[in-house]
Every structure is written in structure tokens, then in C-alpha cells.
Design a protein around this motif. Structure first.
Motif, PDB file in Angstrom:
ATOM      1  N   VAL A 145      47.024  52.329  42.842  1.00  0.00           N
ATOM      2  CA  VAL A 145      48.365  52.448  43.426  1.00  0.00           C
ATOM      3  C   VAL A 145      49.357  51.625  42.606  1.00  0.00           C
ATOM      4  O   VAL A 145      50.471  52.074  42.335  1.00  0.00           O
ATOM      5  CB  VAL A 145      48.348  52.022  44.905  1.00  0.00           C
ATOM      6  N   LEU A 146      48.952  50.426  42.173  1.00  0.00           N
ATOM      7  CA  LEU A 146      49.822  49.619  41.300  1.00  0.00           C
ATOM      8  C   LEU A 146      50.109  50.347  39.989  1.00  0.00           C
ATOM      9  O   LEU A 146      51.229  50.301  39.475  1.00  0.00           O
ATOM     10  CB  LEU A 146      49.171  48.268  40.999  1.00  0.00           C
ATOM     11  N   ALA A 147      49.094  51.026  39.459  1.00  0.00           N
ATOM     12  CA  ALA A 147      49.282  51.772  38.213  1.00  0.00           C
ATOM     13  C   ALA A 147      50.297  52.893  38.406  1.00  0.00           C
ATOM     14  O   ALA A 147      51.140  53.134  37.534  1.00  0.00           O
ATOM     15  CB  ALA A 147      47.949  52.334  37.729  1.00  0.00           C
ATOM     16  N   VAL A 148      50.252  53.567  39.543  1.00  0.00           N
ATOM     17  CA  VAL A 148      51.207  54.646  39.825  1.00  0.00           C
ATOM     18  C   VAL A 148      52.609  54.080  39.981  1.00  0.00           C
ATOM     19  O   VAL A 148      53.579  54.640  39.449  1.00  0.00           O
ATOM     20  CB  VAL A 148      50.785  55.447  41.080  1.00  0.00           C
ATOM     21  N   ILE A 149      52.739  52.967  40.669  1.00  0.00           N
ATOM     22  CA  ILE A 149      54.063  52.345  40.838  1.00  0.00           C
ATOM     23  C   ILE A 149      54.645  51.967  39.479  1.00  0.00           C
ATOM     24  O   ILE A 149      55.823  52.226  39.204  1.00  0.00           O
ATOM     25  CB  ILE A 149      53.966  51.129  41.784  1.00  0.00           C
ATOM     26  N   THR A 161      43.716  45.148  33.555  1.00  0.00           N
ATOM     27  CA  THR A 161      43.154  46.501  33.512  1.00  0.00           C
ATOM     28  C   THR A 161      44.267  47.538  33.432  1.00  0.00           C
ATOM     29  O   THR A 161      44.139  48.541  32.730  1.00  0.00           O
ATOM     30  CB  THR A 161      42.271  46.762  34.749  1.00  0.00           C
ATOM     31  N   LEU A 162      45.378  47.288  34.122  1.00  0.00           N
ATOM     32  CA  LEU A 162      46.488  48.239  34.136  1.00  0.00           C
ATOM     33  C   LEU A 162      47.090  48.461  32.754  1.00  0.00           C
ATOM     34  O   LEU A 162      47.625  49.529  32.473  1.00  0.00           O
ATOM     35  CB  LEU A 162      47.580  47.769  35.094  1.00  0.00           C
ATOM     36  N   LYS A 163      46.991  47.468  31.882  1.00  0.00           N
ATOM     37  CA  LYS A 163      47.577  47.593  30.550  1.00  0.00           C
ATOM     38  C   LYS A 163      46.973  48.755  29.762  1.00  0.00           C
ATOM     39  O   LYS A 163      47.647  49.378  28.952  1.00  0.00           O
ATOM     40  CB  LYS A 163      47.419  46.291  29.775  1.00  0.00           C
ATOM     41  N   SER A 164      45.699  49.059  29.990  1.00  0.00           N
ATOM     42  CA  SER A 164      45.036  50.145  29.261  1.00  0.00           C
ATOM     43  C   SER A 164      44.836  51.382  30.129  1.00  0.00           C
ATOM     44  O   SER A 164      44.125  52.307  29.745  1.00  0.00           O
ATOM     45  CB  SER A 164      43.687  49.667  28.722  1.00  0.00           C
ATOM     46  N   THR A 165      45.471  51.417  31.279  1.00  0.00           N
ATOM     47  CA  THR A 165      45.307  52.506  32.231  1.00  0.00           C
ATOM     48  C   THR A 165      46.226  53.671  31.887  1.00  0.00           C
ATOM     49  O   THR A 165      47.366  53.481  31.485  1.00  0.00           O
ATOM     50  CB  THR A 165      45.610  51.996  33.650  1.00  0.00           C
ATOM     51  N   GLN A 166      45.710  54.882  32.066  1.00  0.00           N
ATOM     52  CA  GLN A 166      46.510  56.087  31.845  1.00  0.00           C
ATOM     53  C   GLN A 166      46.758  56.774  33.181  1.00  0.00           C
ATOM     54  O   GLN A 166      45.832  56.939  33.978  1.00  0.00           O
ATOM     55  CB  GLN A 166      45.796  57.034  30.899  1.00  0.00           C
ATOM     56  N   VAL A 167      48.002  57.165  33.414  1.00  0.00           N
ATOM     57  CA  VAL A 167      48.385  57.864  34.637  1.00  0.00           C
ATOM     58  C   VAL A 167      49.007  59.191  34.243  1.00  0.00           C
ATOM     59  O   VAL A 167      49.802  59.254  33.299  1.00  0.00           O
ATOM     60  CB  VAL A 167      49.400  57.037  35.469  1.00  0.00           C
ATOM     61  N   TYR A 190      53.874  53.339  36.580  1.00  0.00           N
ATOM     62  CA  TYR A 190      54.133  54.617  35.910  1.00  0.00           C
ATOM     63  C   TYR A 190      55.490  55.177  36.353  1.00  0.00           C
ATOM     64  O   TYR A 190      56.297  55.606  35.527  1.00  0.00           O
ATOM     65  CB  TYR A 190      52.987  55.571  36.256  1.00  0.00           C
ATOM     66  N   LEU A 191      55.752  55.153  37.644  1.00  0.00           N
ATOM     67  CA  LEU A 191      57.018  55.676  38.156  1.00  0.00           C
ATOM     68  C   LEU A 191      58.197  54.788  37.738  1.00  0.00           C
ATOM     69  O   LEU A 191      59.273  55.293  37.405  1.00  0.00           O
ATOM     70  CB  LEU A 191      56.957  55.798  39.680  1.00  0.00           C
ATOM     71  N   THR A 192      57.992  53.483  37.719  1.00  0.00           N
ATOM     72  CA  THR A 192      59.038  52.549  37.297  1.00  0.00           C
ATOM     73  C   THR A 192      59.444  52.798  35.851  1.00  0.00           C
ATOM     74  O   THR A 192      60.611  52.649  35.485  1.00  0.00           O
ATOM     75  CB  THR A 192      58.547  51.096  37.469  1.00  0.00           C
ATOM     76  N   GLU A 193      58.461  53.208  35.039  1.00  0.00           N
ATOM     77  CA  GLU A 193      58.734  53.489  33.636  1.00  0.00           C
ATOM     78  C   GLU A 193      59.237  54.913  33.394  1.00  0.00           C
ATOM     79  O   GLU A 193      59.338  55.353  32.262  1.00  0.00           O
ATOM     80  CB  GLU A 193      57.474  53.237  32.817  1.00  0.00           C
ATOM     81  N   GLY A 194      59.549  55.637  34.466  1.00  0.00           N
ATOM     82  CA  GLY A 194      60.132  56.965  34.332  1.00  0.00           C
ATOM     83  C   GLY A 194      59.138  58.104  34.360  1.00  0.00           C
ATOM     84  O   GLY A 194      59.474  59.229  33.996  1.00  0.00           O
ATOM     85  N   GLY A 195      57.908  57.848  34.789  1.00  0.00           N
ATOM     86  CA  GLY A 195      56.893  58.898  34.871  1.00  0.00           C
ATOM     87  C   GLY A 195      57.262  59.977  35.862  1.00  0.00           C
ATOM     88  O   GLY A 195      58.007  59.728  36.831  1.00  0.00           O
ATOM     89  N   ALA A 196      56.733  61.168  35.641  1.00  0.00           N
ATOM     90  CA  ALA A 196      57.024  62.320  36.494  1.00  0.00           C
ATOM     91  C   ALA A 196      56.298  62.215  37.831  1.00  0.00           C
ATOM     92  O   ALA A 196      55.201  61.661  37.903  1.00  0.00           O
ATOM     93  CB  ALA A 196      56.610  63.599  35.786  1.00  0.00           C
ATOM     94  N   GLU A 197      56.908  62.756  38.862  1.00  0.00           N
ATOM     95  CA  GLU A 197      56.269  62.844  40.177  1.00  0.00           C
ATOM     96  C   GLU A 197      55.562  64.193  40.295  1.00  0.00           C
ATOM     97  O   GLU A 197      56.021  65.184  39.723  1.00  0.00           O
ATOM     98  CB  GLU A 197      57.293  62.708  41.291  1.00  0.00           C
ATOM     99  N   PHE A 237      41.170  54.451  34.529  1.00  0.00           N
ATOM    100  CA  PHE A 237      41.029  53.049  34.161  1.00  0.00           C
ATOM    101  C   PHE A 237      40.151  52.862  32.934  1.00  0.00           C
ATOM    102  O   PHE A 237      40.030  51.751  32.429  1.00  0.00           O
ATOM    103  CB  PHE A 237      40.428  52.249  35.316  1.00  0.00           C
ATOM    104  N   GLY A 238      39.510  53.907  32.457  1.00  0.00           N
ATOM    105  CA  GLY A 238      38.627  53.787  31.310  1.00  0.00           C
ATOM    106  C   GLY A 238      37.231  53.360  31.734  1.00  0.00           C
ATOM    107  O   GLY A 238      36.946  53.171  32.914  1.00  0.00           O
ATOM    108  N   PRO A 239      36.348  53.198  30.757  1.00  0.00           N
ATOM    109  CA  PRO A 239      34.935  52.969  31.053  1.00  0.00           C
ATOM    110  C   PRO A 239      34.603  51.610  31.669  1.00  0.00           C
ATOM    111  O   PRO A 239      33.510  51.421  32.189  1.00  0.00           O
ATOM    112  CB  PRO A 239      34.264  53.114  29.683  1.00  0.00           C
ATOM    113  N   SER A 240      35.537  50.657  31.668  1.00  0.00           N
ATOM    114  CA  SER A 240      35.233  49.331  32.212  1.00  0.00           C
ATOM    115  C   SER A 240      35.311  49.285  33.736  1.00  0.00           C
ATOM    116  O   SER A 240      34.923  48.291  34.346  1.00  0.00           O
ATOM    117  CB  SER A 240      36.169  48.280  31.615  1.00  0.00           C
ATOM    118  N   VAL A 241      35.815  50.347  34.371  1.00  0.00           N
ATOM    119  CA  VAL A 241      35.961  50.392  35.827  1.00  0.00           C
ATOM    120  C   VAL A 241      35.134  51.551  36.359  1.00  0.00           C
ATOM    121  O   VAL A 241      35.119  52.631  35.773  1.00  0.00           O
ATOM    122  CB  VAL A 241      37.451  50.561  36.221  1.00  0.00           C
TER     123      VAL A 241
END
Length: 76
Positions: free
Chosen positions: A58-62, A13-19, A64-71, A30-34
Motif C-alpha cells: 500500500v505504501l508503494a502504491v501511495i 524495499t520500496l526503493k526497488s519496488t515496481q508498481v 507511485y501515485l504521488t510520483e504521478g503514476g496512473a490509476e 517487490f522482487g525476489p527478496s520478498v
């Protein structure tokens, strides 16, 4: 916590998740499947849904941050 199957399902699910940053929080879509599809996670990695720190958002946020996402900014 998660069983192995729950964890694998969450990773798929995280693969298609937007943060994104949403005010002082992270908005996880998470999109319409969740249901609910939108989760809000605070700076302390706790989701506002009933799962709190155990929520897959929470995993999605972690990730996102690992990939350089903004806080989000600190609240006033």
C-alpha cells in the motif's frame, strides 16, 4: 501497524519496488527478496494479502501515485 525498524526496512524495499496498473488493481512487485513478491492492491488501498491496508505494498502504491503514476480504471 509498523515498528520503526519495520518501517525503515519497508522503505528500503520500496526503493526497488515496481508498481503498475493490472486490470482494476495495482500490481506491486517487490522482487525476489520478498515472499510473496507480487502483491495486488485495490483502489481503496487494501492489499489482497492477509495484511490488507497494513501491507507495505500500500505504501508503494501511495508513492507511485504521488510520483504521478496512473490509476486503474473503475470496475464495471
Amino acid at each position: 501497524m509498523f515498528s520503526h525498524n519495520d518501517y525503515c526496512s519497508a522503505l528500503e524495499t520500496l526503493k526497488s519496488t515496481q508498481v503498475r496498473v493490472f486490470g482494476y488493481l495495482y500490481q506491486v512487485d517487490f522482487g525476489p527478496s520478498v515472499e510473496p513478491s507480487i502483491h495486488l492492491v485495490d483502489r481503496h488501498k487494501r492489499c489482497t494479502c492477509g495484511l490488507g491496508a497494513s501491507c507495505p505494498a500500500v505504501l508503494a502504491v501511495i508513492e507511485y501515485l504521488t510520483e504521478g503514476g496512473a490509476e486503474p480504471p473503475d470496475p464495471p
